[in-house]
Scaffold this active site. Structure first.
Site, mmCIF file in Angstrom:
data_model
loop_
_atom_site.group_PDB
_atom_site.id
_atom_site.type_symbol
_atom_site.label_atom_id
_atom_site.label_comp_id
_atom_site.label_asym_id
_atom_site.label_seq_id
_atom_site.Cartn_x
_atom_site.Cartn_y
_atom_site.Cartn_z
ATOM 1 N N SER A 58 -18.269 107.297 96.478
ATOM 2 C CA SER A 58 -17.830 106.154 97.287
ATOM 3 C C SER A 58 -18.327 104.826 96.709
ATOM 4 C CB SER A 58 -18.253 106.326 98.743
ATOM 5 O OG SER A 58 -19.625 106.579 98.825
ATOM 6 N N TRP A 59 -19.598 104.778 96.258
ATOM 7 C CA TRP A 59 -20.114 103.486 95.807
ATOM 8 C C TRP A 59 -19.556 103.111 94.422
ATOM 9 C CZ3 TRP A 59 -20.845 99.147 97.467
ATOM 10 C CH2 TRP A 59 -21.773 98.224 96.990
ATOM 11 N N TYR B 45 -13.994 110.712 98.847
ATOM 12 C CA TYR B 45 -15.092 109.754 98.974
ATOM 13 C C TYR B 45 -14.730 108.444 99.667
ATOM 14 C CZ TYR B 45 -17.772 112.931 96.108
ATOM 15 O OH TYR B 45 -18.447 114.040 95.654
ATOM 16 N N GLY C 84 -28.688 96.239 97.772
ATOM 17 C CA GLY C 84 -28.618 95.383 98.958
ATOM 18 C C GLY C 84 -27.811 96.058 100.042
ATOM 19 N N LYS D 147 -35.818 102.563 102.090
ATOM 20 C CA LYS D 147 -35.165 102.343 103.400
ATOM 21 C C LYS D 147 -34.379 103.568 103.859
ATOM 22 C CE LYS D 147 -30.885 101.827 101.659
ATOM 23 N NZ LYS D 147 -29.703 102.614 101.979
#
Ligand SMILES: NC(=O)C1=CN([C@@H]2O[C@H](COP(=O)(O)OP(=O)(O)OC[C@H]3O[C@@H](n4cnc5c(N)ncnc54)[C@H](OP(=O)(O)O)[C@@H]3O)[C@@H](O)[C@H]2O)C=CC1
Ligand SMILES: O=C(CO)COP(=O)(O)O
Length: 346
Positions: free
Chosen positions: A11-12, A49, A137, A192
């Site tokens: 996906s990214w 994706y 980010g 995170k």
């Protein structure tokens, strides 16, 4: 216009390839599966994706790595952490010229406790690049691919390389800042995901916004404690790759880490959850890495350790929350203040 290869058609990788395509670059999207390249090229879809999106017809997928890398000026690695070394070794065999190397991967290798750029530096011959750039980010692929306003940070030991990445990607809906703090940007983006697993668990247990805000804030304190000890600038953690990414991953319906945590709280085992997700859940391996980093560096990371116990020792999530809530009383900024005063004294 630049010739750019994006390695990884999840996906990214696909969303970043679309940004580069939008900016007029000649983009080669590489996937290790022949049938996946064929699907993208014949249907303009990446069904597994990014199913909602129709890809531009001039965005071409490649399965042959040598062909994808021919004459490119930049190579963007957008793979799971577990695939980085393998793909770097393949690139080292077929890339025959110097390029700008950028990565968008968020993880720490549990076996070596290394960041992505450190792994890449070990695998890629030095004559192929100057300094590696990380792009990180608050940026869910699902939103970037439909051009929703998004902000990220590009960081490198050589700020000129980070500026090259900024030039390549920046546009009206994808705003790219730069930072010289490679350690902080890579650690913020990776750590995170542990807290996002925790946020999913908290929501899955039926706890409310107070609990999630507590997790995010105290989670950020842990991230800053470990990150600062490892050499990061503490200010980076209040930036896009710190609190920015923490907010988006703990609160978004798109987050795979949040979803995995949510399923775990519902009583599913880790292996079943990962199978059901079908996409990489980086927080799981990063929890393992951070647990060992916290132990070796002697950093207090009670949330990370609690999530480690849920993931790998079958601990009951509710009991872990009870343990976190009944820890010894303390000053809110105790540990970070101590770390910072040590740092500025030396
Ligand atoms: N998704 C997002 O919104 C964002 C993700 N990221 C980060 O980007 C990285 C990639 O994530 P994402 O794109 O979401 O992951 P996905 O799970 O969506 O896709 C991963 C892709 O990598 C491929 N792959 C897996 N192993 C290998 C290998 N050994 N060699 C070659 N290709 C391989 C997969 O192929 P296969 O189909 O065979 O499994 C798949 O095409 C992660 O570190 C993630 O944290 C960062 C920002 C946003
Ligand atoms: O890093 C991300 C958004 O910035 C993606 O997070 P997830 O992997 O949890 O979807």
């Amino acid at each position: 216009m630049d010739k750019v290869a994006v390695l990884g058609a999840g996906s990214w990788g696909t969303a970043l390839a679309m940004v580069l395509n939008e900016n007029g670059h000649d983009v080669r999207l590489w996937t290790h599966l022949k049938e996946h390249a064929e699907e993208i090229n014949t249907t303009n879809k990446n069904q597994s994706y990014l199913p909602e999106v129709t890809l531009p017809s001039n965005l071409v997928a490649f399965n042959d790595l040598k062909e994808a890398l021919q004459n490119v000026t930049s190579v963007i690695f957008v793979l799971p952490t577990s695939a980085i070394r393998d793909v770097c070794r393949q690139v080292a065999k077929v890339l025959d010229h110097k390029v700008t190397i950028i990565h968008g991967t968020k993880g720490i290798e549990p076996e070596t406790l290394k960041r992505i750029s450190e792994m890449m530096e070990e695998e890629l011959p030095k004559h192929l690049f100057d300094e590696i750039v990380v792009l990180s980010g608050p940026s869910h692929a699902e939103e970037v691919s439909v051009k929703h306003p998004t902000t990220v940070t590009a960081s490198s030991k050589n700020i000129k390389e980070a500026e090259k990445a900024q030039d390549l990607f920046i546009n009206q809906y994808f705003r790219v800042y730069t930072s010289p703090d490679m350690v902080g940007v890579e650690l913020g983006g990776s750590l995170k995901n542990i807290i996002a697993l925790g946020a999913g668990i908290s929501d899955g247990l039926g706890y409310g916004d107070n609990a999630k805000a507590a997790l995010m804030t105290r989670g950020l304190a842990e991230i800053a404690r470990l990150g600062t000890t490892m050499g990061a600038d503490p200010l980076t953690f209040v930036g896009l790759s710190g609190i920015g990414d923490l907010i988006v991953t703990c609160t978004s319906v798109h987050s795979r880490n949040w979803k995995a945590g949510n399923l775990l709280a519902g009583g599913k085992g880790l292996n079943d959850v990962l199978e059901q997700m079908g996409m990489v859940v980086e927080g799981v391996r990063t929890t393992e890495a951070a647990y060992h980093l916290a132990t070796t560096q002697d950093i207090e990371m009670p949330i990370t350790k609690g999530i480690y116990k849920i993931l790998f020792e079958d601990a009951d999530p509710k009991e872990i929350v009870d343990q976190l809530m009944t820890r010894m009383r303390r000053h809110e900024m105790e540990d970070l203040s101590a770390i910072l005063s040590d740092r500025y004294r030396t």
